[in-house]
Design a protein around this motif. Structure first.
Motif, PDB file in Angstrom:
ATOM      1  N   PRO A  93       0.792  -1.238   0.000  1.00 57.02           N
ATOM      2  CA  PRO A  93       0.000   0.000   0.000  1.00 57.02           C
ATOM      3  C   PRO A  93       0.826   1.291   0.000  1.00 57.02           C
ATOM      4  N   GLN A  94       1.855   1.363   0.839  1.00 53.12           N
ATOM      5  CA  GLN A  94       2.669   2.575   0.881  1.00 53.12           C
ATOM      6  C   GLN A  94       3.425   2.787  -0.431  1.00 53.12           C
ATOM      7  N   GLU A  95       3.943   1.717  -0.987  1.00 54.65           N
ATOM      8  CA  GLU A  95       4.673   1.817  -2.257  1.00 54.65           C
ATOM      9  C   GLU A  95       3.745   2.188  -3.404  1.00 54.65           C
ATOM     10  N   LEU A  96       2.518   1.690  -3.363  1.00 58.33           N
ATOM     11  CA  LEU A  96       1.545   2.063  -4.394  1.00 58.33           C
ATOM     12  C   LEU A  96       1.205   3.543  -4.303  1.00 58.33           C
ATOM     13  N   LEU A  97       1.069   4.061  -3.083  1.00 52.63           N
ATOM     14  CA  LEU A  97       0.806   5.483  -2.898  1.00 52.63           C
ATOM     15  C   LEU A  97       1.941   6.323  -3.474  1.00 52.63           C
ATOM     16  N   GLU A  98       3.150   5.921  -3.200  1.00 56.61           N
ATOM     17  CA  GLU A  98       4.303   6.647  -3.738  1.00 56.61           C
ATOM     18  C   GLU A  98       4.344   6.560  -5.261  1.00 56.61           C
ATOM     19  N   PHE A  99       3.952   5.427  -5.807  1.00 56.97           N
ATOM     20  CA  PHE A  99       3.960   5.213  -7.257  1.00 56.97           C
ATOM     21  C   PHE A  99       3.008   6.178  -7.964  1.00 56.97           C
ATOM     22  N   ILE A 100       1.756   6.283  -7.467  1.00 58.54           N
ATOM     23  CA  ILE A 100       0.780   7.136  -8.158  1.00 58.54           C
ATOM     24  C   ILE A 100       1.038   8.623  -7.932  1.00 58.54           C
ATOM     25  N   ASN A 112       3.150  10.697 -16.794  1.00 58.85           N
ATOM     26  CA  ASN A 112       3.742  10.624 -18.129  1.00 58.85           C
ATOM     27  C   ASN A 112       3.764   9.212 -18.696  1.00 58.85           C
ATOM     28  N   LEU A 113       3.239   8.236 -17.953  1.00 57.11           N
ATOM     29  CA  LEU A 113       3.232   6.860 -18.434  1.00 57.11           C
ATOM     30  C   LEU A 113       2.270   6.696 -19.605  1.00 57.11           C
ATOM     31  N   ALA A 114       2.704   5.989 -20.648  1.00 58.49           N
ATOM     32  CA  ALA A 114       1.825   5.695 -21.784  1.00 58.49           C
ATOM     33  C   ALA A 114       0.739   4.704 -21.381  1.00 58.49           C
ATOM     34  N   VAL A 115       1.091   3.792 -20.459  1.00 58.80           N
ATOM     35  CA  VAL A 115       0.153   2.813 -19.918  1.00 58.80           C
ATOM     36  C   VAL A 115       0.223   2.889 -18.403  1.00 58.80           C
ATOM     37  N   VAL A 116      -0.923   3.058 -17.743  1.00 62.33           N
ATOM     38  CA  VAL A 116      -0.945   3.064 -16.285  1.00 62.33           C
ATOM     39  C   VAL A 116      -1.563   1.758 -15.790  1.00 62.33           C
ATOM     40  N   PRO A 117      -1.024   1.177 -14.720  1.00 64.44           N
ATOM     41  CA  PRO A 117      -1.537  -0.097 -14.220  1.00 64.44           C
ATOM     42  C   PRO A 117      -2.748   0.052 -13.293  1.00 64.44           C
ATOM     43  N   ILE A 118      -3.062   1.283 -12.931  1.00 67.08           N
ATOM     44  CA  ILE A 118      -4.192   1.518 -12.026  1.00 67.08           C
ATOM     45  C   ILE A 118      -4.535   2.999 -12.060  1.00 67.08           C
ATOM     46  N   LYS A 153      -5.739   6.503 -10.227  1.00 73.81           N
ATOM     47  CA  LYS A 153      -5.380   7.043  -8.908  1.00 73.81           C
ATOM     48  C   LYS A 153      -6.467   6.765  -7.876  1.00 73.81           C
ATOM     49  N   HIS A 154      -7.730   6.933  -8.262  1.00 73.87           N
ATOM     50  CA  HIS A 154      -8.793   6.726  -7.263  1.00 73.87           C
ATOM     51  C   HIS A 154      -8.961   5.246  -6.924  1.00 73.87           C
ATOM     52  N   ARG A 155      -8.701   4.361  -7.873  1.00 78.86           N
ATOM     53  CA  ARG A 155      -8.749   2.928  -7.556  1.00 78.86           C
ATOM     54  C   ARG A 155      -7.594   2.556  -6.627  1.00 78.86           C
ATOM     55  N   ALA A 156      -6.424   3.147  -6.856  1.00 78.32           N
ATOM     56  CA  ALA A 156      -5.283   2.896  -5.974  1.00 78.32           C
ATOM     57  C   ALA A 156      -5.582   3.361  -4.550  1.00 78.32           C
ATOM     58  N   ILE A 157      -6.166   4.550  -4.429  1.00 79.92           N
ATOM     59  CA  ILE A 157      -6.519   5.079  -3.104  1.00 79.92           C
ATOM     60  C   ILE A 157      -7.514   4.157  -2.407  1.00 79.92           C
ATOM     61  N   SER A 158      -8.431   3.577  -3.178  1.00 77.14           N
ATOM     62  CA  SER A 158      -9.384   2.632  -2.600  1.00 77.14           C
ATOM     63  C   SER A 158      -8.671   1.408  -2.049  1.00 77.14           C
TER      64      SER A 158
END
Length: 366
Positions: free
Chosen positions: A10-17, A24-30, A32-37
């Protein structure tokens, strides 16, 4: 070319988004609001792996999301993860990316993984892993109140995109014809109901004791989190998710909590509805079977009030009543939802009944 795997808690995902490179990513894996969820999920622990990324030559070529959960077997409780999304760049398919993503999820979750609403190719991957067994095939019913072929056909198929304007006209014409002959529920109900903007203490006291026989046992805390952190939201696509994200992020989607009250203002039923582009679902329903007919009247009434096109339901008591009663609709058909589970749960699953609500796993968010 080597596949490099990166896992995020969870903490690393927060830092990622929140990192500058995300935008600037051409493809995002998630989104932002889904990550926060995911990060605010009351069932996630700080060390849980909830996102797995696959890179080749520093380019993101695949990802897999894991939805943290807990299974309940009477007095036993076990951590588990649902595979909630998986994508592999078509250019790299056949090079073992999906296999590496799946194996990483199994390893990080001690083989305690479940899956539902998967594609046929994904099922082939799960079968080849020999790590899974059937958990349940849940029967459901879909009721069509209006013609809406322009919405229910595969949205990413180019041929259907081309046909969409024609299908809209055909649907509108058909609905105009059936309109005078169609009744979709009572205008006025004999029972009182209240649409809620939050989970109050009355609802909390009602639903918490009514989940004891369920595998997931969603409680008031879970429902509050679901309402506060949806995976699909309405609004403008400022992050260009339509082009960068394989799954849904922005759409006409809303949750609607409803409680039913008797003459003394006591609650006797609670239902969490979700509505997306005219498609009504009932992710969570808490009521005694003696109130089934009243619940059906409520659903028909709200379907008419909200002008929905169709209803999908997997609640066993409601399905039987919908199919056997004079429930409104121009067409009804049976549907199925397949669940699989890693074999590590085999002994527990043999000893305890499997009771699932419609919204269990990540189904509530879609």
């Amino acid at each position: 070319m080597d596949i490099i795997i990166k896992t995020l808690n969870p903490q690393e995902l927060l830092e990622f988004i929140n990192h500058d490179t995300y935008d600037n990513l051409a493809v995002v894996p998630i989104s932002k609001h889904r990550a926060i969820s995911h990060i605010n999920n009351p069932r996630v622990d700080p060390e849980d792996t909830i996102m797995i990324l696959a890179y080749m030559s520093d380019v993101l070529v695949g990802y897999l999301g894991v939805f943290a959960d807990r299974l309940h077997f009477e007095q036993e409780t076990s951590k588990a993860g649902w595979l909630s999304c998986m994508w592999v760049d078509p250019v790299t398919r056949g090079k073992g990316v999906a296999k590496r993503l799946l194996q990483t999820a199994l390893d990080h979750w001690n083989q305690k993984i479940l899956v539902t609403e998967f594609t046929v190719p994904a099922k082939g991957l799960y079968d080849r892993s020999k790590a899974f067994q059937d958990l349940n095939i849940k029967k459901g019913v879909r009721v069509f109140f209006r013609y809406n072929s322009h919405q229910i056909l595969p949205p990413k198929k180019e041929i259907f995109q081309r046909l969409k304007p024609v299908l809209k006209i055909a649907d509108a014409t058909a609905n105009l014809v059936i309109g005078p002959f169609q009744s979709k529920g009572k205008d006025k109900l004999e029972t009182d109901y209240k649409i809620c903007n939050h989970i109050d203490s009355q609802i909390e006291a009602f639903i918490n004791p009514r989940n004891k026989d369920q595998l997931i046992r969603r409680n008031a805390t879970d429902i509050k989190w679901i309402l506060q952190h949806p995976w699909v939201i309405s609004g403008s696509d400022t992050n260009n998710y339509k082009e960068r994200y394989e799954f849904s992020a922005i759409d006409d989607f809303t949750f609607i909590p409803v409680k039913l009250l008797d003459k003394e203002n006591n609650i006797y039923a609670f239902l969490l509805f979700s509505k997306r582009n005219g498609h009504l679902k009932i992710p969570y329903a808490y009521f005694d079977n003696k109130h089934t007919n009243t619940i059906l009247e409520l659903i028909a009434h709200l379907a008419k009030k909200w002008n929905v096109n169709m209803l999908s339901c997997f609640h066993s008591e409601l399905i039987e009543a919908i199919l056997n009663n004079k429930f409104p609709g121009i067409h009804k058909r049976e549907i199925k939802r397949h669940y699989i589970v890693s074999k590590v749960f085999e002994q527990q699953l043999e000893r305890y009944p499997i009771v699932l609500q419609d919204g269990d796993a990540d189904c509530v968010f879609t």
